[in-house]
Design a protein around this motif. Structure first.
Motif, PDB file in Angstrom:
ATOM      1  N   ALA A 116     -46.572  52.864 -24.381  1.00  0.00           N
ATOM      2  CA  ALA A 116     -45.175  52.588 -24.062  1.00  0.00           C
ATOM      3  C   ALA A 116     -45.068  51.707 -22.830  1.00  0.00           C
ATOM      4  N   GLY A 117     -45.893  51.986 -21.829  1.00  0.00           N
ATOM      5  CA  GLY A 117     -45.885  51.167 -20.623  1.00  0.00           C
ATOM      6  C   GLY A 117     -46.298  49.736 -20.903  1.00  0.00           C
ATOM      7  N   GLN A 118     -47.325  49.548 -21.739  1.00  0.00           N
ATOM      8  CA  GLN A 118     -47.777  48.199 -22.076  1.00  0.00           C
ATOM      9  C   GLN A 118     -46.728  47.450 -22.895  1.00  0.00           C
ATOM     10  N   ALA A 119     -46.015  48.165 -23.762  1.00  0.00           N
ATOM     11  CA  ALA A 119     -44.968  47.526 -24.563  1.00  0.00           C
ATOM     12  C   ALA A 119     -43.845  47.016 -23.673  1.00  0.00           C
ATOM     13  N   VAL A 120     -43.414  47.827 -22.723  1.00  0.00           N
ATOM     14  CA  VAL A 120     -42.364  47.398 -21.795  1.00  0.00           C
ATOM     15  C   VAL A 120     -42.851  46.230 -20.948  1.00  0.00           C
ATOM     16  N   LEU A 121     -44.102  46.274 -20.505  1.00  0.00           N
ATOM     17  CA  LEU A 121     -44.662  45.162 -19.733  1.00  0.00           C
ATOM     18  C   LEU A 121     -44.650  43.873 -20.542  1.00  0.00           C
ATOM     19  N   ALA A 122     -45.028  43.959 -21.809  1.00  0.00           N
ATOM     20  CA  ALA A 122     -45.049  42.767 -22.659  1.00  0.00           C
ATOM     21  C   ALA A 122     -43.657  42.176 -22.818  1.00  0.00           C
ATOM     22  N   VAL A 123     -42.661  43.043 -23.020  1.00  0.00           N
ATOM     23  CA  VAL A 123     -41.286  42.566 -23.158  1.00  0.00           C
ATOM     24  C   VAL A 123     -40.818  41.891 -21.878  1.00  0.00           C
TER      25      VAL A 123
END
Length: 340
Positions: free
Chosen positions: A123-130
């Motif tokens: 979840a943290g990596q997904a938010v970072l990517a966005v």
């Protein structure tokens, strides 16, 4: 074969780091390290405290969503321990595996404890990517006249859409053709996402915590850049910091070193700030993060001494590892999630 894969990951990080130092030199890095002072270390420690507490809160939300109890106090302590191990051992994920195992043992469900950590990090990596794609789209590229972003906004958007499409196609294929345990695992993933990450009680807090974690890391990166002598405006450093953080997520590293330095050197060079400035910033960032993680070393020492004396250092630890039937665990979790 398994051992070879484990060795290839840190070896890749060594290659990244060696090539970066060979290509860009070490003189500027030494000069950048000399700029580290007490104020930089104090700021890094403060930002690390913010990211640790927010990351622990995200972990608590996901774990509870999956039905595994976890206190914020235990999560913060385990997160500090995890960070220290991640920045001192090859691979950069040893600490996360350790905290997942410890939580799973304490909760009596090893599989669920590990999955909580996996989904929390994902979840943290997904938010970072966005946020990284958003920075490339919204932040003007004003480093120098005629300078071009190393990755265009259109290219980034296409890459994200393509990645989502690939994941969706693979998932659909598994659902349509998968049988036996593979299908149950796909169902478990879907159930975990629905109740552990994307439920109404969980996802707002997960997103908020992830944004704060990214903000803390970006702020530390800016401190590192200033310490290394970079004078570019902070808004100009924002997309660089986000892209370097994305590169840090690659598993080909040695305690976080490798892709970070290579990506920073290339990005800073493309932005007109100089490759040596990028290398210096990345190395200073690594040192600041290492120093800021030292509370985790102290907690590991205390935990080790407490365990040797026969006690339990915190509620996240169980005295013995339960016997876990992974296939039965998958089936039980799928059924429980469906009922929930």
């Amino acid at each position: 074969m398994q051992t070879s894969r484990h060795l290839l990951r840190p070896l890749g990080g060594v290659v990244f780091l060696a090539v970066a130092f060979w290509r860009f030199g070490s003189g500027a890095v030494v000069d950048a390290l000399r700029g580290i002072d007490g104020s930089a270390l104090a700021l890094a420690a403060a930002f690390a405290a913010l990211t640790t507490v927010c990351g622990a809160w995200r972990w608590v939300l996901v774990a509870r969503g999956l039905g595994a109890d976890l206190s914020l106090r235990s999560a913060v302590a385990e997160s500090y321990r995890s960070q220290f191990l991640n920045v001192t051992l090859p691979g950069g994920v040893v600490g996360d595996v350790r905290r997942g195992v410890r939580h799973g043992r304490a909760a009596g469900d090893l599989g669920r404890g590990l999955r909580a950590v996996v989904w929390e990090r994902a979840a943290g990596q997904a938010v970072l990517a966005v946020l990284a794609v958003g920075a490339l789209v919204l932040v003007p590229w004003v480093f120098r006249p005629g300078a071009r972003a190393p990755v265009s906004a259109g290219t980034s958007a296409v890459a994200v859409v393509a990645a989502v499409a690939v994941v969706g196609a693979v998932t659909a294929l598994l659902l349509s053709r998968g049988r036996g345990r593979a299908r149950r695992l796909v169902r478990l993933v879907a159930a975990d996402l629905r109740v552990g990450v994307l439920s109404r009680r969980t996802w707002p807090g997960v997103v908020a915590a992830s944004v704060l974690v990214v903000a803390g890391h970006v702020a530390t990166f800016v401190v590192a850049a200033r310490t290394a002598g970079v004078t570019a405006p902070s808004p100009s450093l924002l997309p660089l910091a986000l892209l370097v953080l994305v590169a840090m997520g690659l598993p080909l590293n040695v305690a976080g070193w490798g892709p970070r330095e290579g990506a920073a050197a290339w990005l800073f060079g493309a932005a007109g700030l100089g490759t040596t400035a990028g290398m210096g910033t990345a190395v200073v960032y690594g040192v600041l993060v290492l120093v800021a993680s030292l509370p985790g070393a102290a907690l590991l020492f205390v935990s080790h001494r407490t365990t040797r004396r026969g006690g339990s250092p915190d509620r996240c630890v169980a005295p013995a590892e339960p016997v876990v039937d992974l296939e039965a665990d998958v089936e039980a979790d799928v059924e429980g999630a469906a009922r929930g």
